[in-house]
Design a protein around this motif. Structure first.
Motif, PDB file in Angstrom:
ATOM      1  N   MET B   8      34.086 -89.432  39.896  1.00 30.96           N
ATOM      2  CA  MET B   8      35.311 -89.049  39.203  1.00 30.96           C
ATOM      3  C   MET B   8      35.030 -88.499  37.813  1.00 30.96           C
ATOM      4  O   MET B   8      35.922 -88.370  37.002  1.00 30.96           O
ATOM      5  N   SER B   9      33.764 -88.183  37.493  1.00 31.34           N
ATOM      6  CA  SER B   9      33.508 -87.746  36.125  1.00 31.34           C
ATOM      7  C   SER B   9      33.871 -86.285  35.921  1.00 31.34           C
ATOM      8  O   SER B   9      33.875 -85.793  34.824  1.00 31.34           O
ATOM      9  N   LYS B  10      34.148 -85.587  37.009  1.00 27.51           N
ATOM     10  CA  LYS B  10      34.658 -84.226  36.817  1.00 27.51           C
ATOM     11  C   LYS B  10      35.852 -84.030  37.736  1.00 27.51           C
ATOM     12  O   LYS B  10      36.036 -84.751  38.702  1.00 27.51           O
ATOM     13  N   ARG B  11      36.655 -83.071  37.391  1.00 27.54           N
ATOM     14  CA  ARG B  11      37.824 -82.828  38.224  1.00 27.54           C
ATOM     15  C   ARG B  11      37.419 -82.200  39.545  1.00 27.54           C
ATOM     16  O   ARG B  11      36.607 -81.315  39.600  1.00 27.54           O
ATOM     17  N   GLN B  12      38.007 -82.684  40.594  1.00 31.52           N
ATOM     18  CA  GLN B  12      37.719 -82.127  41.904  1.00 31.52           C
ATOM     19  C   GLN B  12      38.889 -82.438  42.803  1.00 31.52           C
ATOM     20  O   GLN B  12      39.718 -83.266  42.479  1.00 31.52           O
ATOM     21  N   ASN B  13      38.932 -81.800  43.929  1.00 27.37           N
ATOM     22  CA  ASN B  13      40.050 -82.094  44.811  1.00 27.37           C
ATOM     23  C   ASN B  13      39.700 -83.289  45.698  1.00 27.37           C
ATOM     24  O   ASN B  13      38.553 -83.694  45.781  1.00 27.37           O
ATOM     25  N   PRO B  14      40.683 -83.842  46.346  1.00 31.20           N
ATOM     26  CA  PRO B  14      40.446 -85.069  47.119  1.00 31.20           C
ATOM     27  C   PRO B  14      39.345 -84.941  48.154  1.00 31.20           C
ATOM     28  O   PRO B  14      38.585 -85.879  48.347  1.00 31.20           O
ATOM     29  N   SER B  15      39.248 -83.801  48.831  1.00 28.64           N
ATOM     30  CA  SER B  15      38.236 -83.753  49.891  1.00 28.64           C
ATOM     31  C   SER B  15      36.829 -83.707  49.324  1.00 28.64           C
ATOM     32  O   SER B  15      35.888 -84.205  49.929  1.00 28.64           O
ATOM     33  N   GLU B  16      36.680 -83.148  48.127  1.00 25.38           N
ATOM     34  CA  GLU B  16      35.359 -83.195  47.488  1.00 25.38           C
ATOM     35  C   GLU B  16      34.998 -84.621  47.127  1.00 25.38           C
ATOM     36  O   GLU B  16      33.867 -85.058  47.289  1.00 25.38           O
ATOM     37  N   PHE B  17      35.994 -85.332  46.612  1.00 21.78           N
ATOM     38  CA  PHE B  17      35.775 -86.741  46.299  1.00 21.78           C
ATOM     39  C   PHE B  17      35.310 -87.491  47.531  1.00 21.78           C
ATOM     40  O   PHE B  17      34.344 -88.245  47.494  1.00 21.78           O
ATOM     41  N   LEU B  18      35.999 -87.262  48.635  1.00 22.29           N
ATOM     42  CA  LEU B  18      35.667 -87.978  49.855  1.00 22.29           C
ATOM     43  C   LEU B  18      34.257 -87.656  50.317  1.00 22.29           C
ATOM     44  O   LEU B  18      33.523 -88.540  50.754  1.00 22.29           O
ATOM     45  N   LYS B  19      33.854 -86.398  50.214  1.00 22.77           N
ATOM     46  CA  LYS B  19      32.486 -86.049  50.638  1.00 22.77           C
ATOM     47  C   LYS B  19      31.467 -86.766  49.774  1.00 22.77           C
ATOM     48  O   LYS B  19      30.405 -87.158  50.240  1.00 22.77           O
ATOM     49  N   GLN B  20      31.777 -86.927  48.510  1.00 19.65           N
ATOM     50  CA  GLN B  20      30.813 -87.546  47.594  1.00 19.65           C
ATOM     51  C   GLN B  20      30.636 -89.036  47.821  1.00 19.65           C
ATOM     52  O   GLN B  20      29.620 -89.604  47.491  1.00 19.65           O
ATOM     53  N   ILE B  21      31.667 -89.677  48.350  1.00 20.86           N
ATOM     54  CA  ILE B  21      31.548 -91.129  48.471  1.00 20.86           C
ATOM     55  C   ILE B  21      31.008 -91.564  49.826  1.00 20.86           C
ATOM     56  O   ILE B  21      30.768 -92.749  50.033  1.00 20.86           O
ATOM     57  N   VAL B  22      30.797 -90.615  50.727  1.00 20.66           N
ATOM     58  CA  VAL B  22      30.208 -91.006  52.008  1.00 20.66           C
ATOM     59  C   VAL B  22      28.823 -91.577  51.737  1.00 20.66           C
ATOM     60  O   VAL B  22      28.049 -91.032  50.962  1.00 20.66           O
ATOM     61  N   ASP B  35      41.936-105.983  52.204  1.00 20.75           N
ATOM     62  CA  ASP B  35      41.018-104.908  51.902  1.00 20.75           C
ATOM     63  C   ASP B  35      39.642-105.121  52.532  1.00 20.75           C
ATOM     64  O   ASP B  35      39.223-106.250  52.768  1.00 20.75           O
ATOM     65  N   TYR B  36      39.025-104.023  52.827  1.00 22.13           N
ATOM     66  CA  TYR B  36      37.730-103.993  53.482  1.00 22.13           C
ATOM     67  C   TYR B  36      36.720-103.342  52.562  1.00 22.13           C
ATOM     68  O   TYR B  36      36.988-102.300  51.978  1.00 22.13           O
ATOM     69  N   ARG B  37      35.590-104.003  52.432  1.00 17.07           N
ATOM     70  CA  ARG B  37      34.540-103.433  51.589  1.00 17.07           C
ATOM     71  C   ARG B  37      33.305-103.208  52.433  1.00 17.07           C
ATOM     72  O   ARG B  37      32.912-104.068  53.225  1.00 17.07           O
ATOM     73  N   GLY B  38      32.731-102.060  52.246  1.00 15.00           N
ATOM     74  CA  GLY B  38      31.538-101.763  53.025  1.00 15.00           C
ATOM     75  C   GLY B  38      30.993-100.420  52.623  1.00 15.00           C
ATOM     76  O   GLY B  38      31.472 -99.789  51.673  1.00 15.00           O
ATOM     77  N   ILE B  39      29.991 -99.979  53.353  1.00 15.05           N
ATOM     78  CA  ILE B  39      29.406 -98.659  53.110  1.00 15.05           C
ATOM     79  C   ILE B  39      30.198 -97.663  53.926  1.00 15.05           C
ATOM     80  O   ILE B  39      30.388 -97.838  55.143  1.00 15.05           O
ATOM     81  N   LEU B  40      30.648 -96.622  53.276  1.00 18.26           N
ATOM     82  CA  LEU B  40      31.431 -95.611  53.986  1.00 18.26           C
ATOM     83  C   LEU B  40      30.516 -94.787  54.878  1.00 18.26           C
ATOM     84  O   LEU B  40      29.655 -94.062  54.412  1.00 18.26           O
ATOM     85  N   SER B  41      30.748 -94.927  56.158  1.00 20.53           N
ATOM     86  CA  SER B  41      29.887 -94.242  57.115  1.00 20.53           C
ATOM     87  C   SER B  41      30.392 -92.824  57.326  1.00 20.53           C
ATOM     88  O   SER B  41      29.653 -91.856  57.244  1.00 20.53           O
ATOM     89  N   CYS B  42      31.663 -92.694  57.629  1.00 24.41           N
ATOM     90  CA  CYS B  42      32.260 -91.374  57.763  1.00 24.41           C
ATOM     91  C   CYS B  42      33.767 -91.501  57.803  1.00 24.41           C
ATOM     92  O   CYS B  42      34.299 -92.596  57.957  1.00 24.41           O
ATOM     93  N   LEU B  43      34.416 -90.368  57.636  1.00 23.64           N
ATOM     94  CA  LEU B  43      35.853 -90.369  57.819  1.00 23.64           C
ATOM     95  C   LEU B  43      36.273 -88.987  58.303  1.00 23.64           C
ATOM     96  O   LEU B  43      35.503 -88.039  58.240  1.00 23.64           O
ATOM     97  N   ASP B  44      37.492 -88.917  58.808  1.00 23.62           N
ATOM     98  CA  ASP B  44      37.930 -87.632  59.350  1.00 23.62           C
ATOM     99  C   ASP B  44      39.225 -87.196  58.676  1.00 23.62           C
ATOM    100  O   ASP B  44      39.712 -87.856  57.756  1.00 23.62           O
ATOM    101  N   GLY B  45      39.743 -86.095  59.146  1.00 22.87           N
ATOM    102  CA  GLY B  45      40.908 -85.506  58.505  1.00 22.87           C
ATOM    103  C   GLY B  45      42.147 -86.371  58.569  1.00 22.87           C
ATOM    104  O   GLY B  45      43.080 -86.181  57.809  1.00 22.87           O
ATOM    105  N   PHE B  46      42.175 -87.324  59.462  1.00 18.61           N
ATOM    106  CA  PHE B  46      43.325 -88.211  59.541  1.00 18.61           C
ATOM    107  C   PHE B  46      43.104 -89.472  58.716  1.00 18.61           C
ATOM    108  O   PHE B  46      43.881 -90.408  58.806  1.00 18.61           O
ATOM    109  N   MET B  47      42.033 -89.464  57.940  1.00 19.72           N
ATOM    110  CA  MET B  47      41.667 -90.639  57.151  1.00 19.72           C
ATOM    111  C   MET B  47      41.287 -91.819  58.021  1.00 19.72           C
ATOM    112  O   MET B  47      41.377 -92.964  57.581  1.00 19.72           O
TER     113      MET B  47
END
Lengths: 236, 84
Positions: B8-22, B35-47
């Motif tokens: 989050m240190s630079k402005r970006q759109n949500p999908s860029e954020f999501l790619k970075q946190i995988v 809430d669930y905590r874990g390593i983000l393995s993947c996600l899709d367009g439907f979240m």
């Protein structure tokens, strides 16, 4: 997990509410697994057969032919779990949204009510196959089937709809990034159709209207010629 | 609190954020409050979200641990990165 617990009167009562007569699914069958014990919350529902179809997760007790049917939208979370304190056997864990099922069950709120408590009632189902090596495969098939069952538009607008019609249209960016926008609630906007006596402007609204109409024949006003005493918008 | 690699240190759109946190540890909060905590393995367009090494928390307390977890998108309230 005490053996006697399954036969407690409470357990039997819960099972009577939760389990119904279910027929074996035949369409879109992706997986079948026998000798799967099902737990609904802490209640042991016995040993049965698990069926995964493209639309449902169905489990039927081998003896009573009673069971449950879950549609994928009702399965909020599914997970493959190893052994832990409460459940020593590896299993497939499902968190279900009860409002999306036909299961009648009211979870007891054991936690203190916190302000954030939502109205989503959930229940935990655990499926314990006799052969724990199958869990990984069952989990994978469930993933695939979930992907086949995205939220329908009807389900998406649930909760946002206060009785008025919403317009929804999709940003046509393709499959990997669907975005849904909703147009403003039409009933709150005044249009050419709105009868005059229904239009009620606030003080600010009236001031805006005067300002707008006052400028119809003029060029855009210069800063220092603005005379509207009610106009407060660009102060500060 | 600054991190060298902060999505989050630079402005970006949500999908860029999501790619970075995988691949990173995340917190996924559901509408139900869990809430669930874990390593983000993947996600899709439907979240829809797949997590590894998942822990389930209710009211801040660890309740369960799972290996792999799949979370249906419509139940997600938010996804956040977490420090490990």
């Amino acid at each position: 997990m005490k053996v006697g617990e399954a036969f407690s009167s409470f357990g039997i009562l819960i099972m009577a509410q939760v389990l119904k007569t279910v027929h074996e699914p035949t369409e879109g069958l992706r997986l079948q697994q026998i000798n799967v014990t099902a737990f609904f919350e802490t209640i042991n529902c016995g040993i049965g057969k698990l069926y995964l179809t493209e639309r449902t997760v169905t489990w039927i007790n081998a003896d009573s032919r009673q069971g449950f049917v879950l549609h994928y939208p009702a399965i909020a979370v599914h997970a493959a779990t190893g052994a832990n304190e409460d459940f020593p056997e590896p299993c497939l864990f499902l968190m279900i949204d009860l409002s999306k099922t036909d299961i009648e069950y009211t979870p007891e709120t054991t936690e203190s009510d916190d302000e954030e408590e939502s109205n989503v009632r959930t229940a935990a189902i655990r499926l314990v196959p006799e052969d724990s090596g199958t869990i990984s495969h069952i989990y994978q098939v469930m993933n695939e089937c979930q992907e086949l069952n995205p939220e329908s538009e009807e389900e998406m607008s649930e909760g946002d709809d206060d009785g008025m019609e919403d317009e929804e249209y999709h940003n046509g960016e393709g499959d990997d990034n669907p975005v849904v926008y909703e147009a403003p609630n039409a009933a709150q906007w005044y249009t050419a159709e709105t009868p005059d006596d229904e239009i009620q402007l606030s003080e600010q609204g009236r001031a805006n209207l005067e300002r707008i109409l006052g400028n119809l024949d003029d060029k855009p006003p210069a800063q220092n010629s603005r005379q509207d005493p009610d106009h407060t918008m660009d102060e500060g | 609190m600054a991190q060298d690699i902060n999505p989050m240190s630079k402005r970006q759109n949500p999908s860029e954020f999501l790619k970075q946190i995988v691949g990173k540890p995340v917190v996924v909060k559901l509408n139900s409050g869990v809430d669930y905590r874990g390593i983000l393995s993947c996600l899709d367009g439907f979240m829809n979200i797949a997590l590894e090494q998942t822990e389930e928390y209710q009211n801040g307390q660890l309740k369960n641990k799972y290996g792999d977890a799949f979370i249906r998108g419509n139940n997600v309230l938010y996804i956040s990165t977490q420090k490990r």
